[in-house]
Design a protein around this motif. Structure first.
Motif, PDB file in Angstrom:
ATOM      1  N   ALA A 546       0.823  -1.209   0.000  1.00 13.89           N
ATOM      2  CA  ALA A 546       0.000   0.000   0.000  1.00 13.89           C
ATOM      3  C   ALA A 546       0.856   1.259   0.000  1.00 13.89           C
ATOM      4  N   THR A 547       2.118   1.135   0.421  1.00 14.60           N
ATOM      5  CA  THR A 547       3.026   2.277   0.345  1.00 14.60           C
ATOM      6  C   THR A 547       3.175   2.738  -1.100  1.00 14.60           C
ATOM      7  N   ALA A 548       3.448   1.786  -1.971  1.00 14.69           N
ATOM      8  CA  ALA A 548       3.576   2.131  -3.394  1.00 14.69           C
ATOM      9  C   ALA A 548       2.263   2.635  -3.948  1.00 14.69           C
ATOM     10  N   TYR A 549       1.175   2.012  -3.522  1.00 15.29           N
ATOM     11  CA  TYR A 549      -0.138   2.451  -4.003  1.00 15.29           C
ATOM     12  C   TYR A 549      -0.404   3.898  -3.585  1.00 15.29           C
ATOM     13  N   GLY A 550      -0.160   4.207  -2.325  1.00 16.30           N
ATOM     14  CA  GLY A 550      -0.393   5.563  -1.857  1.00 16.30           C
ATOM     15  C   GLY A 550       0.509   6.576  -2.533  1.00 16.30           C
ATOM     16  N   TYR A 551       1.755   6.159  -2.854  1.00 14.76           N
ATOM     17  CA  TYR A 551       2.676   7.089  -3.521  1.00 14.76           C
ATOM     18  C   TYR A 551       2.218   7.387  -4.943  1.00 14.76           C
ATOM     19  N   PRO A 557      -6.311  12.248  -1.873  1.00 15.18           N
ATOM     20  CA  PRO A 557      -6.097  12.212  -0.423  1.00 15.18           C
ATOM     21  C   PRO A 557      -6.453  10.876   0.225  1.00 15.18           C
ATOM     22  N   VAL A 558      -7.582  10.287  -0.187  1.00 14.98           N
ATOM     23  CA  VAL A 558      -7.995   9.022   0.430  1.00 14.98           C
ATOM     24  C   VAL A 558      -6.967   7.936   0.168  1.00 14.98           C
ATOM     25  N   ALA A 559      -6.513   7.834  -1.080  1.00 21.37           N
ATOM     26  CA  ALA A 559      -5.525   6.812  -1.427  1.00 21.37           C
ATOM     27  C   ALA A 559      -4.218   7.046  -0.675  1.00 21.37           C
ATOM     28  N   LYS A 560      -3.842   8.312  -0.555  1.00 27.06           N
ATOM     29  CA  LYS A 560      -2.601   8.624   0.165  1.00 27.06           C
ATOM     30  C   LYS A 560      -2.685   8.168   1.618  1.00 27.06           C
ATOM     31  N   TRP A 561      -3.799   8.423   2.269  1.00 27.89           N
ATOM     32  CA  TRP A 561      -3.930   8.045   3.671  1.00 27.89           C
ATOM     33  C   TRP A 561      -4.040   6.532   3.859  1.00 27.89           C
ATOM     34  N   ILE A 562      -4.605   5.856   2.870  1.00 29.56           N
ATOM     35  CA  ILE A 562      -4.598   4.384   2.932  1.00 29.56           C
ATOM     36  C   ILE A 562      -3.159   3.883   2.931  1.00 29.56           C
ATOM     37  N   GLY A 563      -2.358   4.402   2.011  1.00 25.51           N
ATOM     38  CA  GLY A 563      -0.954   3.990   1.931  1.00 25.51           C
ATOM     39  C   GLY A 563      -0.185   4.309   3.193  1.00 25.51           C
ATOM     40  N   GLY A 621     -14.262   6.285   2.119  1.00 19.97           N
ATOM     41  CA  GLY A 621     -13.801   7.024   0.942  1.00 19.97           C
ATOM     42  C   GLY A 621     -13.779   6.215  -0.329  1.00 19.97           C
ATOM     43  N   ARG A 622     -14.625   5.162  -0.382  1.00 21.33           N
ATOM     44  CA  ARG A 622     -14.560   4.267  -1.540  1.00 21.33           C
ATOM     45  C   ARG A 622     -14.878   4.988  -2.855  1.00 21.33           C
ATOM     46  N   ARG A 623     -15.730   6.002  -2.817  1.00 20.68           N
ATOM     47  CA  ARG A 623     -16.081   6.703  -4.050  1.00 20.68           C
ATOM     48  C   ARG A 623     -14.922   7.578  -4.518  1.00 20.68           C
ATOM     49  N   SER A 624     -14.158   8.110  -3.565  1.00 19.41           N
ATOM     50  CA  SER A 624     -13.051   8.988  -3.928  1.00 19.41           C
ATOM     51  C   SER A 624     -11.835   8.225  -4.407  1.00 19.41           C
ATOM     52  N   VAL A 625     -11.712   6.978  -3.994  1.00 22.00           N
ATOM     53  CA  VAL A 625     -10.537   6.197  -4.359  1.00 22.00           C
ATOM     54  C   VAL A 625     -10.563   5.829  -5.825  1.00 22.00           C
ATOM     55  N   MET A 626     -11.685   5.338  -6.272  1.00 18.55           N
ATOM     56  CA  MET A 626     -11.785   4.797  -7.629  1.00 18.55           C
ATOM     57  C   MET A 626     -12.322   5.870  -8.576  1.00 18.55           C
ATOM     58  N   VAL A 627     -11.409   6.682  -9.108  1.00 19.40           N
ATOM     59  CA  VAL A 627     -11.802   7.797  -9.971  1.00 19.40           C
ATOM     60  C   VAL A 627     -11.309   7.626 -11.402  1.00 19.40           C
ATOM     61  N   ASP A 628     -10.616   6.543 -11.676  1.00 21.54           N
ATOM     62  CA  ASP A 628     -10.098   6.340 -13.029  1.00 21.54           C
ATOM     63  C   ASP A 628     -11.257   6.154 -14.006  1.00 21.54           C
ATOM     64  N   SER A 629     -11.125   6.752 -15.192  1.00 23.29           N
ATOM     65  CA  SER A 629     -12.198   6.668 -16.192  1.00 23.29           C
ATOM     66  C   SER A 629     -12.280   5.300 -16.849  1.00 23.29           C
ATOM     67  N   ASN A 630     -11.168   4.558 -16.802  1.00 25.62           N
ATOM     68  CA  ASN A 630     -11.156   3.216 -17.397  1.00 25.62           C
ATOM     69  C   ASN A 630     -11.860   2.252 -16.438  1.00 25.62           C
ATOM     70  N   LEU A 631     -12.949   1.658 -16.921  1.00 28.62           N
ATOM     71  CA  LEU A 631     -13.764   0.790 -16.066  1.00 28.62           C
ATOM     72  C   LEU A 631     -12.977  -0.408 -15.561  1.00 28.62           C
ATOM     73  N   ARG A 632     -12.148  -1.006 -16.431  1.00 26.27           N
ATOM     74  CA  ARG A 632     -11.364  -2.185 -16.031  1.00 26.27           C
ATOM     75  C   ARG A 632     -10.371  -1.800 -14.939  1.00 26.27           C
ATOM     76  N   VAL A 633      -9.700  -0.645 -15.100  1.00 25.40           N
ATOM     77  CA  VAL A 633      -8.745  -0.198 -14.091  1.00 25.40           C
ATOM     78  C   VAL A 633      -9.447   0.067 -12.769  1.00 25.40           C
ATOM     79  N   ARG A 634     -10.625   0.687 -12.851  1.00 23.48           N
ATOM     80  CA  ARG A 634     -11.385   0.953 -11.631  1.00 23.48           C
ATOM     81  C   ARG A 634     -11.775  -0.337 -10.924  1.00 23.48           C
TER      82      ARG A 634
END
Length: 666
Positions: A546-551, A557-563, A621-634
Motif C-alpha cells: 500500500a506504500t507504493a499504491y499511496g505514492y 487524499p484518500v488513497a494517500k492516507w490508505i498507503g 472514501g470508496r467513491r473517492s478512491v476509484m476515480v479512473d475513467s477506465n472501467l477495467r482499471v477501476r
C-alpha cells in the motif's frame, strides 16, 4: 536444559513412531528370572561397558528387598588423571529427577502442618517478599501444583548460566515475574518445570529456609545421603564427573555444567552420588522409611503414589504427585527421568518386584557450550547450525535403553490387565481431528508459541466402522489402526495400541507403551499454522504494498492516507514483534512494566490502530478512491483496495489471537 523432551521426542513417546517405543501387553504367563546380583552385573556390563571407549561416564544402582545388589561406575571421573568413577564419591547431575525430592519435601511439610494444601501459595511466598501476580481468579495451591493441575506456567525464559549456584541470585520482583500462569487450572496433568519450581520455592519459603536447606533437612540428612546437594556450590565442583575435551590443546576441562537460578532449582538442580541414591531407592521401596527415619508418612506416601487421581485410562501411565508411571514391554515402573546439559538420569521403582534402579550418565563434552540459551532473535541468528549428537551421546543413550530393556525383560513380571469398569465409549466421529501434546501449549513469548504451533500435529481420521487412520503431519502416509477394545485401536504392524479418553469436554490419547504420561490432546481447527501463522506475514507483506499504491495515487487524499496508514501500521507491528522476539525473554519481562510498554506493547497498539484505519478509510472514501475513467482499471483498483481492507482486518484479528493486543503491563 531440564527435561521434558522436545516436541518431536514427545510425539515419538506418545505415538510409538520410533520402532519399539510401544508394544501391546505381553502374555501374563511369561517367565522371568530371579533377580540376582551376578545376573544384574552381567547385564549392566554388557550395556555400559562398550560405551566407555568414546568418553563420558555412568553409574548404575540396583536395590532389592532392602539390600544393594549392584553399585557400579563406568568410565572416568577425570579423563586427565584417569581417575575412575566412584559410585560413592563421584557427583552426577540428575536434572528432573530432582522433582521427586521437591514433591517429597512438600508432602512432608504438608504432613507436619507447615503447609495448607488448599491455601494460596502467596501466603507462604510473603515470607521471602515474593508474590505471584496471576491473571486467573483461582489461586495457585500446593494441592494443584502436586497434581500438575495448577495451570501451565511459562518456562520460556527461566534459565540462565551462572558460573556456580552460589552466583545464582535474583531479586524478589524478578522471581515473582517468573511464576506466571498461561493456562487456567484444571484439565489433564501436564509436565511443567516452572510449576514444580514454584512448588519447591514456596515450600522452602513456608519453612523459612532455602531450597537446598529444605532438601537437606527433609531428605538428605534423615537418609544419610551425605554427599548429595541441591545445586552445585563452587567448592563441590572437584567432586563432579568431568568432561574429556576434544580440543587436544587443552586435553581436559571440567564440564560447563548447566546451572539454574533459585526459583527453578526445585525442577532440576540436584547433584548426587549413586551411593546416596541407593538409600533413596530403599526408602521409597519401604514406603518412605529407612533405618528408623521417615521421609514420608504412610498417608503422604499413599498420596505420593496415587496414580488413579490423574488417570486418563486404567491402561495408560499417569502422574501421581509429580512421580509418574512408565511402561516398557508391558512392565510397569514408577519414578522419573531427567536430563540437564550432558547429564541424563532415571529412577525406576518396580513395586511388584520390590526392586529399584538408578542410572545416571554423563556423555562428555560435545561442542562449545553457549553463554546463554539462544532464545532471543539475535541469539537465534548468531547460533551456528545444530550439530548432530556426538558418539558419546549416542553410545550412552543406547546403553541406558539397552540396560532397561534387558532388565525388565529378564526380571520384571508383566503388569496385570486393569479393570475397565465405568468407562464410556467415545464415538469415532469425536475422535477425528488434530492432536498435540499439552506440553506444546501455553508458552508466553510469541516466538515460542509460533514454533510450538509449527511442530507436527497428529492427524486422526475415520477409516471405517471400526478403524482409524493416524499419523503425524510430517508423515507421507497415514497408519491404520483397528478397534481392539474399549476406545483402543491397534496397529497390527507395529503392535502399538492407542487409547483415547476424555477429561471434561477434552479428548486425549496415549499409547500403552508410552514411557511417561505425555498425552496427546485434541485441539481446535485453528491450531493449524495455515490459519494462525502463515496468514500474518502474508497479510503484512500485502499491506506493505500500500506504500507504493499511496505514492502513485498521492494526489488522491484518500488513497494517500490508505498507503500511509497501512505502511505505518505494518512497520510499527513489525518493530513491536521484533522487539518481543529480541527482548521479551532476556530483558523486557524482567525489567518491569515501563520497558514492556515502551519497547513492545505501545508500538504494537499504535500499529494496530493504524491498520484499523485502513478498512475505515476504504469504506468511507470508496467513491473517492476509484476515480479512473477506465472501467477495467477501476474494477482492479477496487479489488485491490478491498483486499487491503481484508488484510488489515486479518492482521488485527491475528494480533488479538496471539495476544499482541491487551494490557500494557503483561
Amino acid at each position: 536444559m531440564i527435561t521434558p523432551p522436545n516436541c518431536l521426542q514427545c510425539l515419538g513417546l506418545v505415538l510409538g513412531l520410533v520402532a519399539g517405543a510401544a508394544s501391546s501387553l505381553p502374555a501374563q504367563d511369561q517367565q522371568v528370572a530371579e533377580l540376582r546380583a551376578d545376573s544384574v552385573r552381567k547385564i549392566a556390563d554388557a550395556a555400559f561397558g562398550g560405551a566407555e571407549a568414546v568418553g563420558g561416564a555412568a553409574v548404575v544402582v540396583v536395590v532389592s528387598h532392602g539390600k544393594i545388589l549392584l553399585e557400579r561406575g563406568y568410565g572416568l571421573a577425570n579423563p586427565k588423571t584417569r581417575r575412575p568413577v566412584d559410585p560413592d564419591a563421584t557427583l552426577f547431575r540428575i536434572g528432573s529427577v530432582t522433582k521427586l525430592f521437591t514433591a517429597i519435601s512438600t508432602l512432608q511439610s504438608m504432613d507436619r502442618g507447615v503447609i495448607d494444601s488448599l491455601a494460596d501459595i502467596n501466603t507462604y511466598l510473603r515470607n521471602v517478599n515474593v508474590q505471584v501476580h496471576d491473571r486467573f481468579a483461582e489461586p495457585v495451591t500446593m494441592a494443584d501444583l502436586l497434581r500438575l493441575h495448577a495451570g501451565r506456567f511459562d518456562w520460556t525464559y527461566s534459565f540462565f548460566y551462572p558460573s556456580y549456584d552460589d552466583d545464582a541470585q535474583m531479586d524478589a520482583a524478578e522471581t515473582g515475574r517468573r511464576f506466571w500462569r498461561t493456562q487456567r487450572p484444571g484439565g489433564v496433568s501436564a509436565y511443567d518445570n516452572n510449576g514444580v519450581g514454584l512448588m519447591g520455592f514456596a515450600a522452602a519459603a513456608a519453612n523459612r529456609m532455602s531450597y537446598p536447606d529444605l532438601v537437606r533437612t527433609a531428605i538428605l540428612e534423615p537418609l544419610g545421603m551425605t554427599h548429595s546437594v541441591a545445586g552445585l556450590p563452587r567448592d563441590r565442583v572437584p567432586e563432579m564427573v568431568g568432561c574429556a575435551d576434544e580440543n587436544k590443546e587443552t586435553a581436559y576441562q571440567s564440564c560447563p555444567y548447566e546451572l539454574i537460578v533459585a526459583p527453578l532449582r526445585p525442577s532440576g538442580d540436584m547433584t548426587v552420588t549413586a551411593g546416596d541414591m541407593s538409600r533413596l531407592l530403599l526408602a521409597l521401596l519401604a514406603g518412605g522409611r529407612l533405618d528408623g527415619h521417615e521421609i514420608l508418612s504412610p498417608r503422604a506416601f499413599t498420596a505420593f503414589t496415587d496414580f488413579t487421581l490423574n488417570k486418563l485410562d486404567p491402561r495408560l501411565p499417569a502422574f501421581g504427585r509429580v512421580i509418574y508411571e512408565s511402561y516398557l514391554g508391558g512392565r510397569r515402573a514408577i519414578g522419573h527421568d531427567g536430563g540437564v546439559g550432558r547429564f541424563g538420569a532415571s529412577v525406576r521403582l518396580y513395586p511388584e518386584l520390590d526392586a529399584g534402579v538408578f542410572v545416571a550418565v554423563q556423555s562428555g563434552l560435545d561442542w562449545e557450550h553457549p553463554a546463554h540459551l539462544p532464545n532471543d532473535l539475535s541469539g537465534l541468528l548468531r547460533q551456528p547450525k545444530e550439530l548432530p549428537p556426538s558418539k558419546a551421546m549416542l553410545a550412552w543413550g543406547a546403553a541406558r535403553g539397552a540396560f532397561e530393556r534387558a532388565f525388565v525383560e529378564r526380571f520384571v513380571p508383566p503388569a496385570a490387565a486393569p479393570p475397565l469398569g465405568g468407562i464410556q465409549t467415545i464415538p469415532l466421529e469425536r475422535l477425528k481431528g488434530r492432536y498435540w501434546t499439552p506440553l506444546f501449549k501455553g508458552k508466553r513469548a510469541l516466538l515460542d508459541q509460533m514454533v510450538d504451533r509449527l511442530a507436527p500435529a497428529v492427524i486422526v481420521s475415520v477409516a471405517g466402522p471400526d478403524r482409524l487412520r493416524m499419523g503425524a503431519t510430517t508423515d507421507t502416509a497415514m497408519t491404520e489402526y483397528r478397534a481392539a477394545g474399549l476406545n483402543a485401536f491397534l496397529n497390527e504392524q507395529t503392535h502399538v495400541t492407542m487409547i483415547f479418553g476424555t477429561v471434561g469436554e477434552g479428548i486425549y490419547a496415549n499409547s500403552t507403551g508410552g514411557s511417561a504420561p505425555f498425552f496427546l490432546e485434541k485441539v481446535p481447527w485453528h491450531y493449524d499454522p495455515a490459519a494462525t501463522i502463515y496468514p500474518l506475514p502474508i497479510a503484512l507483506a500485502f499491506l506493505l504494498t500500500a506504500t507504493a499504491y499511496g505514492y502513485t495515487r498521492r494526489k488522491v487524499p484518500v488513497a494517500k492516507w490508505i498507503g500511509i496508514a497501512a505502511a505505518v501500521g505494518v512497520l510499527l507491528i513489525t518493530a513491536g514483534v521484533l522487539a518481543e522476539l529480541e527482548f521479551a525473554i532476556t530483558q523486557v519481562y524482567h525489567l518491569g512494566r515501563w520497558p514492556v510498554a515502551l519497547a513492545w506493547r505501545i508500538p504494537l497498539h499504535l500499529g494496530v490502530l493504524a491498520l484499523a484505519a485502513v478498512p475505515i478509510v476504504v469504506v468511507r472514501g470508496r467513491r473517492s478512491v476509484m476515480v479512473d475513467s477506465n472501467l477495467r482499471v477501476r474494477w482492479l483498483e477496487g479489488l485491490y483496495v478491498s483486499l487491503l481492507a481484508v488484510a488489515a482486518v486479518a492482521v488485527i484479528g491475528l494480533a488479538a489471537y496471539w495476544g499482541l493486543i491487551g494490557r500494557l503491563d503483561t
